[in-house]
Write a protein that holds these residues in place. Structure first.
Motif, PDB file in Angstrom:
ATOM      1  N   ALA A  74       0.836  -1.204   0.000  1.00 21.74           N
ATOM      2  CA  ALA A  74       0.000   0.000   0.000  1.00 21.74           C
ATOM      3  C   ALA A  74       0.870   1.254   0.000  1.00 21.74           C
ATOM      4  O   ALA A  74       0.589   2.234  -0.699  1.00 21.74           O
ATOM      5  N   TRP A  75       1.948   1.217   0.781  1.00 17.12           N
ATOM      6  CA  TRP A  75       2.863   2.367   0.857  1.00 17.12           C
ATOM      7  C   TRP A  75       3.566   2.573  -0.481  1.00 17.12           C
ATOM      8  O   TRP A  75       3.703   3.712  -0.953  1.00 17.12           O
ATOM      9  N   LEU A  76       4.006   1.500  -1.102  1.00 17.27           N
ATOM     10  CA  LEU A  76       4.688   1.603  -2.391  1.00 17.27           C
ATOM     11  C   LEU A  76       3.770   2.194  -3.448  1.00 17.27           C
ATOM     12  O   LEU A  76       4.185   3.038  -4.250  1.00 17.27           O
ATOM     13  N   GLU A  77       2.521   1.760  -3.466  1.00 22.41           N
ATOM     14  CA  GLU A  77       1.596   2.278  -4.473  1.00 22.41           C
ATOM     15  C   GLU A  77       1.335   3.761  -4.255  1.00 22.41           C
ATOM     16  O   GLU A  77       1.222   4.526  -5.213  1.00 22.41           O
ATOM     17  N   LEU A 123      12.716   5.244  -5.103  1.00 24.78           N
ATOM     18  CA  LEU A 123      12.653   4.106  -4.195  1.00 24.78           C
ATOM     19  C   LEU A 123      13.680   3.057  -4.591  1.00 24.78           C
ATOM     20  O   LEU A 123      13.657   2.540  -5.703  1.00 24.78           O
ATOM     21  N   THR A 124      14.555   2.742  -3.678  1.00 28.38           N
ATOM     22  CA  THR A 124      15.551   1.699  -3.896  1.00 28.38           C
ATOM     23  C   THR A 124      15.138   0.451  -3.129  1.00 28.38           C
ATOM     24  O   THR A 124      14.271   0.495  -2.248  1.00 28.38           O
ATOM     25  N   LEU A 125      15.780  -0.659  -3.447  1.00 28.88           N
ATOM     26  CA  LEU A 125      15.489  -1.899  -2.734  1.00 28.88           C
ATOM     27  C   LEU A 125      15.819  -1.759  -1.257  1.00 28.88           C
ATOM     28  O   LEU A 125      15.066  -2.240  -0.393  1.00 28.88           O
ATOM     29  N   ALA A 126      16.903  -1.049  -0.961  1.00 26.15           N
ATOM     30  CA  ALA A 126      17.293  -0.858   0.434  1.00 26.15           C
ATOM     31  C   ALA A 126      16.244  -0.040   1.187  1.00 26.15           C
ATOM     32  O   ALA A 126      15.931  -0.331   2.350  1.00 26.15           O
ATOM     33  N   ARG A 127      15.697   0.982   0.526  1.00 25.52           N
ATOM     34  CA  ARG A 127      14.671   1.797   1.188  1.00 25.52           C
ATOM     35  C   ARG A 127      13.399   0.988   1.427  1.00 25.52           C
ATOM     36  O   ARG A 127      12.755   1.116   2.461  1.00 25.52           O
ATOM     37  N   MET A 128      13.020   0.148   0.459  1.00 26.46           N
ATOM     38  CA  MET A 128      11.854  -0.717   0.650  1.00 26.46           C
ATOM     39  C   MET A 128      12.065  -1.663   1.827  1.00 26.46           C
ATOM     40  O   MET A 128      11.166  -1.868   2.657  1.00 26.46           O
ATOM     41  N   ALA A 129      13.258  -2.251   1.885  1.00 22.84           N
ATOM     42  CA  ALA A 129      13.547  -3.198   2.956  1.00 22.84           C
ATOM     43  C   ALA A 129      13.501  -2.507   4.315  1.00 22.84           C
ATOM     44  O   ALA A 129      12.978  -3.056   5.298  1.00 22.84           O
ATOM     45  N   ALA A 130      14.054  -1.289   4.377  1.00 23.21           N
ATOM     46  CA  ALA A 130      14.030  -0.545   5.635  1.00 23.21           C
ATOM     47  C   ALA A 130      12.604  -0.230   6.050  1.00 23.21           C
ATOM     48  O   ALA A 130      12.249  -0.321   7.243  1.00 23.21           O
ATOM     49  N   GLN A 165       6.394  12.336 -12.490  1.00 24.85           N
ATOM     50  CA  GLN A 165       5.435  12.075 -11.418  1.00 24.85           C
ATOM     51  C   GLN A 165       5.330  10.596 -11.059  1.00 24.85           C
ATOM     52  O   GLN A 165       4.866  10.256  -9.961  1.00 24.85           O
ATOM     53  N   THR A 166       5.724   9.724 -11.970  1.00 25.64           N
ATOM     54  CA  THR A 166       5.596   8.289 -11.708  1.00 25.64           C
ATOM     55  C   THR A 166       6.922   7.634 -11.340  1.00 25.64           C
ATOM     56  O   THR A 166       7.004   6.411 -11.242  1.00 25.64           O
ATOM     57  N   GLY A 167       7.956   8.428 -11.128  1.00 22.52           N
ATOM     58  CA  GLY A 167       9.187   7.888 -10.571  1.00 22.52           C
ATOM     59  C   GLY A 167      10.192   7.348 -11.561  1.00 22.52           C
ATOM     60  O   GLY A 167      11.197   6.751 -11.155  1.00 22.52           O
ATOM     61  N   PHE A 168       9.948   7.540 -12.857  1.00 24.68           N
ATOM     62  CA  PHE A 168      10.926   7.085 -13.838  1.00 24.68           C
ATOM     63  C   PHE A 168      12.036   8.126 -13.955  1.00 24.68           C
ATOM     64  O   PHE A 168      11.815   9.325 -13.882  1.00 24.68           O
ATOM     65  N   TRP A 178       7.551  -5.278  -9.216  1.00 28.25           N
ATOM     66  CA  TRP A 178       6.256  -4.847  -8.686  1.00 28.25           C
ATOM     67  C   TRP A 178       6.154  -3.329  -8.729  1.00 28.25           C
ATOM     68  O   TRP A 178       5.124  -2.769  -9.118  1.00 28.25           O
ATOM     69  N   LEU A 179       7.241  -2.651  -8.344  1.00 26.17           N
ATOM     70  CA  LEU A 179       7.250  -1.195  -8.343  1.00 26.17           C
ATOM     71  C   LEU A 179       7.097  -0.656  -9.760  1.00 26.17           C
ATOM     72  O   LEU A 179       6.353   0.312  -9.983  1.00 26.17           O
ATOM     73  N   HIS A 180       7.779  -1.272 -10.724  1.00 25.36           N
ATOM     74  CA  HIS A 180       7.643  -0.828 -12.112  1.00 25.36           C
ATOM     75  C   HIS A 180       6.190  -0.939 -12.571  1.00 25.36           C
ATOM     76  O   HIS A 180       5.674  -0.056 -13.264  1.00 25.36           O
ATOM     77  N   ARG A 181       5.535  -2.041 -12.185  1.00 27.19           N
ATOM     78  CA  ARG A 181       4.131  -2.210 -12.561  1.00 27.19           C
ATOM     79  C   ARG A 181       3.264  -1.121 -11.925  1.00 27.19           C
ATOM     80  O   ARG A 181       2.339  -0.596 -12.544  1.00 27.19           O
TER      81      ARG A 181
END
Length: 314
Positions: free
Chosen positions: A216-219, A226-233, A283-286, A257-260
């Motif tokens: 939910a937070w990622l969406e 957003l990096t993998l390390a930030r997601m893990a934290a 706006q979409t993080g690319f 998942w994040l790309h989707r």
């Protein structure tokens, strides 16, 4: 309300029959109203469906009143249709009714001649036979579904869900379709050689799992760096544990998942705004418009501009 008639023929495949009933039935407009009225129709009162018998409340006359007709697959692939069924389908088509088949239901449509000269699909195991029986139909076994405008065909059983969501999206927009997808708990991740305009839904995690708050937070924050390390934290896990949990619970990786999620957000912005591609990419993080275009084409099968033209003109 949009009227959907689901045609139950002898030997109807139960899942093919229930998938559109359930998917259209779960759709809701923003104000909570039901947008579809669904009727199960048959040539006679009781229809054999394998291990049980279906009592159909409506006859073939209901097809003439429908805005959309769904033709589920049947256990025995028909070479000829009961004359009254063929006539009802052809009359509906002549009146402009949208008609869609599920799985080997494409054989029913092909038997009427309605698919002649059109591209169509069916379950991969039956694609060769469909092409052999009906050489005037251009059979493509490599897609989830084909939308010819008035006539649609879906591949296997699960592809019926994709096709139904696509039709909901055509009728009422992406927000209504996205809600129906969440309610239907769509399959995990659908990748492959298909290049059609479909709602690319995010691989869900079962309710109550450890990843649910993170997803939910990622969406909500997919536009951030957003990096993998930030997601893990954020999840309170090591990157190795996060990767393993994602594979177990969503069937994909955190970054995929994040790309989707980003592509889905971009689809929404392309449909509902006039923002330039550069602004949507930001706006979409690319990282750049080029990276956005490449990832969008990889997931959706077309460019952002072509996608916008297709859906903003509907």
């Amino acid at each position: 309300m949009h009227s959907v008639a689901v045609l139950a023929l002898d030997g109807v495949i139960p899942f093919d029959l229930s998938a559109p009933i359930d998917t259209f039935g779960r759709a809701r407009l923003p104000d909570g109203r039901e947008p579809y009225r669904i009727k199960v129709c048959a040539a006679r009162d009781e229809v054999p469906a394998g291990l049980f018998t279906i009592s159909a409340p409506y006859g073939l006359d209901a097809l003439a009143e429908a805005d959309t007709i769904i033709v589920p697959g049947v256990a025995d692939l028909p070479r000829e249709l009961p004359p009254e069924v063929a006539e009802a389908l052809c009359d509906a088509a002549a009146n402009g009714t949208r008609i869609a088949s599920i799985c080997v239901g494409a054989f029913v449509l092909a038997a009427t001649g309605l698919l002649d000269g059109l591209r169509a699909t069916t379950h991969w195991y039956a694609a060769g036979e469909l092409a052999e029986r009906y050489p005037k139909v251009e059979v493509d076994p490599n897609v989830l579904y084909v939308d010819n405008g008035q006539f649609l065909t879906a591949a296997g059983a699960a592809a019926a869900l994709d096709m139904c969501l696509h039709m909901i999206r055509r009728d009422y927009g992406s927000a209504v379709a996205a809600h129906a997808a969440r309610m239907s708990v769509m399959p995990l991740e659908r990748e492959g050689g298909q290049a059609q305009f479909i709602v690319h839904d995010l691989p869900p995690a079962p309710a109550g799992t450890a990843l649910e708050p993170l997803l939910a937070w990622l969406e909500d924050n997919c536009g951030q760096d957003l990096t993998l390390a930030r997601m893990a934290a954020r999840a309170g896990m090591s990157t190795r544990t996060l990767n393993r949990r994602f594979r177990e619970q969503t069937g994909t990786t955190p970054m995929r998942w994040l790309h989707r999620a980003r592509v889905r957000r971009a689809q929404y912005l392309l449909e509902t705004t006039t923002y330039p591609v550069e602004r949507i990419a930001a706006q979409t993080g690319f990282g750049s418009p080029t990276a956005f275009r490449e990832q969008f084409r990889r997931v959706v099968g077309t460019s952002p501009q072509a996608y916008r033209r297709a859906f903003r003109e509907k």
